[in-house]
Design an enzyme around this catalytic site. Structure first.
Site, PDB file in Angstrom:
ATOM      1  N   LYS A 137       0.833  -1.208   0.000  1.00 35.55           N
ATOM      2  CA  LYS A 137       0.000   0.000   0.000  1.00 35.55           C
ATOM      3  C   LYS A 137       0.864   1.253   0.000  1.00 35.55           C
ATOM      4  O   LYS A 137       0.554   2.237  -0.677  1.00 35.55           O
ATOM      5  CB  LYS A 137      -0.960  -0.038   1.191  1.00 35.55           C
ATOM      6  CG  LYS A 137      -2.061  -1.092   1.002  1.00 35.55           C
ATOM      7  CD  LYS A 137      -2.727  -1.534   2.287  1.00 35.55           C
ATOM      8  CE  LYS A 137      -3.689  -2.707   1.996  1.00 35.55           C
ATOM      9  NZ  LYS A 137      -4.255  -3.302   3.207  1.00 35.55           N
ATOM     10  N   ASP A 179     -10.817   2.972   3.597  1.00 34.08           N
ATOM     11  CA  ASP A 179     -10.819   1.514   3.431  1.00 34.08           C
ATOM     12  C   ASP A 179     -12.239   0.949   3.527  1.00 34.08           C
ATOM     13  O   ASP A 179     -12.459  -0.242   3.322  1.00 34.08           O
ATOM     14  CB  ASP A 179      -9.920   0.876   4.502  1.00 34.08           C
ATOM     15  CG  ASP A 179      -9.443  -0.518   4.118  1.00 34.08           C
ATOM     16  OD1 ASP A 179      -9.381  -0.823   2.912  1.00 34.08           O
ATOM     17  OD2 ASP A 179      -9.127  -1.297   5.030  1.00 34.08           O
ATOM     18  N   GLN A 217      -4.779  -2.044   9.509  1.00 33.96           N
ATOM     19  CA  GLN A 217      -4.574  -3.345   8.859  1.00 33.96           C
ATOM     20  C   GLN A 217      -5.222  -4.466   9.678  1.00 33.96           C
ATOM     21  O   GLN A 217      -4.995  -4.592  10.870  1.00 33.96           O
ATOM     22  CB  GLN A 217      -3.070  -3.613   8.679  1.00 33.96           C
ATOM     23  CG  GLN A 217      -2.764  -4.904   7.961  1.00 33.96           C
ATOM     24  CD  GLN A 217      -3.281  -4.953   6.532  1.00 33.96           C
ATOM     25  OE1 GLN A 217      -3.176  -3.987   5.785  1.00 33.96           O
ATOM     26  NE2 GLN A 217      -3.859  -6.074   6.154  1.00 33.96           N
TER      27      GLN A 217
END
Length: 286
Positions: free
Chosen positions: A57, A124, A101
């Site tokens: 990322k 996200d 994450q």
């Protein structure tokens, strides 16, 4: 269907194309505001796969001219400590997107931490509020993998209205939002899972089938009806590369279109994260 008729839904090529556009948008933002868009990534613990994803990322940010802040926290981190870090990033005007994450260590309340992310920075698509707004057709950043799938299908001219869509999997970040996005696109949607009876029968009715269950090749090629759109969101490493959740060998002679594994859905996930971070930066600059 003959082999020549199946469209290969190439996520890698589309992601590269979108990155070219994003690079121009980032350059325009820097020129307008004097500030570089920033994605903050939070990695709790030392899971090697998670560390690899975070690095990928960060590399994607660099490719389009963005910056990333890497926040690394020990495996012993508490829910309170993680919430405090998220609050700090929420209140940092230089940070435009926040990625926590998954997964986090088991002592942490992951849902509470996801939901602490400011909706404007939830690039996200993991908050309950964002999911609810997306489900209701209101503005929100969609969960990256299903949103990336929708972009890939739309880009290739796949029609949704009136189609029978079957999603195999019901996770909070893939199966459930995927079903809602397809429903919003006017599909008739069936969600299947580990307790579904007669899975083959459900799959056999699908005009659009999405494998999102996390089990290698659970969905058999023989179940899929000719002319279906086959989307495989799984990836399981093997000695010769990897397989997905759907048995894809020979799928070209059955499907109207299909996503390869790897190179189909995967590149679109990170690409969507970066695109949504650029959007967040553009909104913040207005």
């Amino acid at each position: 269907m003959t082999e020549a008729t199946a469209i290969r839904l190439d996520g890698r090529a589309l992601a590269k194309e979108i990155e070219t556009d994003l690079s121009q948008r980032v350059a325009a933002l820097i020129e307008k505001t004097g500030r570089t868009p920033i994605l903050a990534t939070i990695l709790v613990g030392d899971d090697p796969a998670s560390a690899t994803y975070v690095r990928m990322k960060g590399n994607a940010c660099k490719r389009v001219g963005m910056e990333s802040i890497k926040v690394e926290m020990p495996a012993s981190t508490t829910t309170e400590e993680l919430l405090a870090k998220i609050d700090e990033l929420n209140n940092n005007p230089d940070v435009h997107g926040i990625l926590l994450q998954h997964p986090v260590p088991e002592q942490i309340d992951e849902r509470a931490c996801f939901d602490a992310i400011d909706l404007a920075k939830d690039v996200d698509g993991v908050t309950s509020l964002g999911f609810g707004r997306m489900s209701m057709g209101e503005p929100a950043y969609g969960s990256c993998t299903p949103q990336g799938i929708m972009y890939l299908l739309e880009h290739n001219g796949i029609e949704f209205a009136g189609k029978n869509a079957v999603v195999v999997g019901r996770s909070a970040i893939l199966g459930k939002p995927m079903a809602q996005m397809l429903l919003n696109a006017n599909c008739t949607v069936t969600t299947c899972h580990s307790r579904t009876k007669d899975l083959a029968e459900h799959v056999g009715r699908a005009d659009i089938i999405v494998g999102a269950v996390g089990v290698p090749e659970l969905i058999k090629k023989d179940w899929i009806k000719p002319g279906a759109i086959v989307v495989d969101a799984g990836f399981h490493p093997t000695d010769d590369g990897g397989v997905g959740d759907i048995e894809l060998k020979g799928i070209e002679s059955i499907a109207a279109a299909y996503t390869p594994v790897p190179g189909g859905v995967g590149p679109m996930t990170i690409n969507t994260l970066i695109r949504q971070t650029v959007e967040a930066a553009e909104k913040a600059a207005r």
